[in-house]
Scaffold this motif. Structure first.
Motif, PDB file in Angstrom:
ATOM      1  N   PRO A  41     -12.051   5.609 -51.322  1.00 22.85           N
ATOM      2  CA  PRO A  41     -10.620   5.608 -50.977  1.00 22.85           C
ATOM      3  C   PRO A  41      -9.816   6.499 -51.910  1.00 22.85           C
ATOM      4  O   PRO A  41     -10.275   6.887 -52.988  1.00 22.85           O
ATOM      5  CB  PRO A  41     -10.231   4.147 -51.150  1.00 22.85           C
ATOM      6  CG  PRO A  41     -11.125   3.677 -52.263  1.00 22.85           C
ATOM      7  CD  PRO A  41     -12.434   4.419 -52.088  1.00 22.85           C
TER       8      PRO A  41
ATOM      9  N   SER B 270     -17.131   8.727 -47.190  1.00 31.37           N
ATOM     10  CA  SER B 270     -16.683   7.722 -46.219  1.00 31.37           C
ATOM     11  C   SER B 270     -16.395   6.383 -46.887  1.00 31.37           C
ATOM     12  O   SER B 270     -15.640   5.558 -46.361  1.00 31.37           O
ATOM     13  CB  SER B 270     -17.737   7.535 -45.125  1.00 31.37           C
ATOM     14  OG  SER B 270     -18.953   7.042 -45.673  1.00 31.37           O
TER      15      SER B 270
ATOM     16  N   VAL C 265      -5.714   7.613 -48.370  1.00 33.77           N
ATOM     17  CA  VAL C 265      -6.745   7.326 -47.365  1.00 33.77           C
ATOM     18  C   VAL C 265      -7.486   6.057 -47.753  1.00 33.77           C
ATOM     19  O   VAL C 265      -7.924   5.904 -48.893  1.00 33.77           O
ATOM     20  CB  VAL C 265      -7.738   8.499 -47.251  1.00 33.77           C
ATOM     21  CG1 VAL C 265      -8.871   8.149 -46.290  1.00 33.77           C
ATOM     22  CG2 VAL C 265      -7.026   9.762 -46.775  1.00 33.77           C
ATOM     23  N   GLY C 266      -7.628   5.164 -46.788  1.00 30.42           N
ATOM     24  CA  GLY C 266      -8.362   3.926 -47.025  1.00 30.42           C
ATOM     25  C   GLY C 266      -9.859   4.124 -46.831  1.00 30.42           C
ATOM     26  O   GLY C 266     -10.316   5.129 -46.298  1.00 30.42           O
ATOM     27  N   ALA C 267     -10.640   3.129 -47.237  1.00 20.40           N
ATOM     28  CA  ALA C 267     -12.095   3.170 -47.084  1.00 20.40           C
ATOM     29  C   ALA C 267     -12.607   1.729 -47.021  1.00 20.40           C
ATOM     30  O   ALA C 267     -11.939   0.818 -47.518  1.00 20.40           O
ATOM     31  CB  ALA C 267     -12.741   3.924 -48.237  1.00 20.40           C
TER      32      ALA C 267
ATOM     33  N   ARG D   6     -14.519   4.152 -44.020  1.00 22.20           N
ATOM     34  CA  ARG D   6     -14.030   4.756 -42.783  1.00 22.20           C
ATOM     35  C   ARG D   6     -15.122   5.609 -42.149  1.00 22.20           C
ATOM     36  O   ARG D   6     -16.115   5.955 -42.804  1.00 22.20           O
ATOM     37  CB  ARG D   6     -12.815   5.631 -43.063  1.00 22.20           C
ATOM     38  CG  ARG D   6     -13.100   6.752 -44.067  1.00 22.20           C
ATOM     39  CD  ARG D   6     -11.920   7.662 -44.273  1.00 22.20           C
ATOM     40  NE  ARG D   6     -12.110   8.571 -45.402  1.00 22.20           N
ATOM     41  CZ  ARG D   6     -11.684   9.825 -45.435  1.00 22.20           C
ATOM     42  NH1 ARG D   6     -11.033  10.324 -44.391  1.00 22.20           N
ATOM     43  NH2 ARG D   6     -11.883  10.586 -46.497  1.00 22.20           N
ATOM     44  N   THR D   7     -14.926   5.925 -40.899  1.00 26.58           N
ATOM     45  CA  THR D   7     -15.821   6.832 -40.197  1.00 26.58           C
ATOM     46  C   THR D   7     -15.175   8.209 -40.182  1.00 26.58           C
ATOM     47  O   THR D   7     -14.067   8.368 -39.668  1.00 26.58           O
ATOM     48  CB  THR D   7     -16.070   6.361 -38.751  1.00 26.58           C
ATOM     49  OG1 THR D   7     -16.662   5.053 -38.779  1.00 26.58           O
ATOM     50  CG2 THR D   7     -16.990   7.336 -38.017  1.00 26.58           C
TER      51      THR D   7
END
Length: 240
Positions: A196, A193, A200-202, A204-205
């Protein structure tokens, strides 16, 4: 340097194709793409800044740096990303990481720097063809991108330059943090989670459905997740 680059890019020994006096002409006729020539000049400026004449030692240092940086600095950004982007555009809507074989072939464009023309038997041999539904074969995107057909083969019998497996960097991070072949579910969820990637970013849930998939993996191993298992690799695909 230009002559070396032409040999390196085209994967042939140009010297053996033309008489020695035509070497300069061969560089002009077989000139690599402008973007690659720009890459050479960038590396040259980094390794030997300000030089207007070069000793053999200077040339050697530049050539070594070009060889070392070519894969990540040029091929990965110029070719591999283009292949990934094309296939992701064709990916099935449910995010399977797969492209229907018919769409794969129909998307081939002669103007691209790459071609999507490999025979199904070749795709199958490199693990890039999913035939679980024989009526609708599908190309597995990450397996295709890292296939040998997308590698650049310099004038060397010792190595090829291939597209990077984007999962390797993510797995390297997890391995360095966990330092065990198995990990607790909560630890993996915490790390992923916050990790990144290019897509995909971080932080995150993670979606509840994704958490349940990992719980299912852990349920087969007394609550632990094997980092180097097929199921965890599949889970990482869904996560990224």
């Amino acid at each position: 340097l230009d002559f070396y680059l032409a040999n390196y890019y085209f994967g042939v020994n140009i010297t053996s194709l033309l008489p020695e006096q035509d070497a300069g002409r061969s560089v002009r006729v077989l000139a690599p793409p402008q973007a690659l020539q720009n890459f050479l000049r960038q590396v040259q400026d980094e390794v030997a800044p300000g030089l207007t004449s070069f000793a053999l030692n200077d040339i050697t240092r530049i050539v070594e740096a070009v060889s070392e940086r070519y894969g990540q600095r040029f091929m990965e950004t110029q070719t591999c990303e283009a292949i990934r982007s094309r296939l992701i555009q064709l990916e099935e809507a449910n995010g399977t990481g797969r492209v229907k074989l018919v769409d794969f072939y129909e998307s081939d464009n002669s103007q691209d720097a790459f071609s999507l023309t490999e025979h199904p038997e070749f795709l199958k041999s490199v693990g890039a063809l999913d035939t679980s539904d024989p009526s609708v074969p599908r190309v597995i995107i990450p397996n295709y991108v890292t296939a040998q057909s997308n590698c650049r083969n310099p004038v060397s019998a010792f190595y090829s330059v291939c597209c990077m497996d984007m999962c390797e960097e993510l797995m390297d991070h997890l391995e360095s943090e966990i330092r065990e072949p198995f990990a607790e579910l909560e630890k993996i969820l915490e790390l992923v989670s916050a990790l990144p990637s290019a897509s995909v970013g971080a932080p995150r849930t993670l979606p509840a459905a994704l958490v349940r998939k990992l719980e299912a993996v852990a349920s087969h191993h007394n609550g632990l997740v094997p980092l180097h298992s097929r199921l965890f690799a599949q889970w990482m695909h869904f996560a990224y």
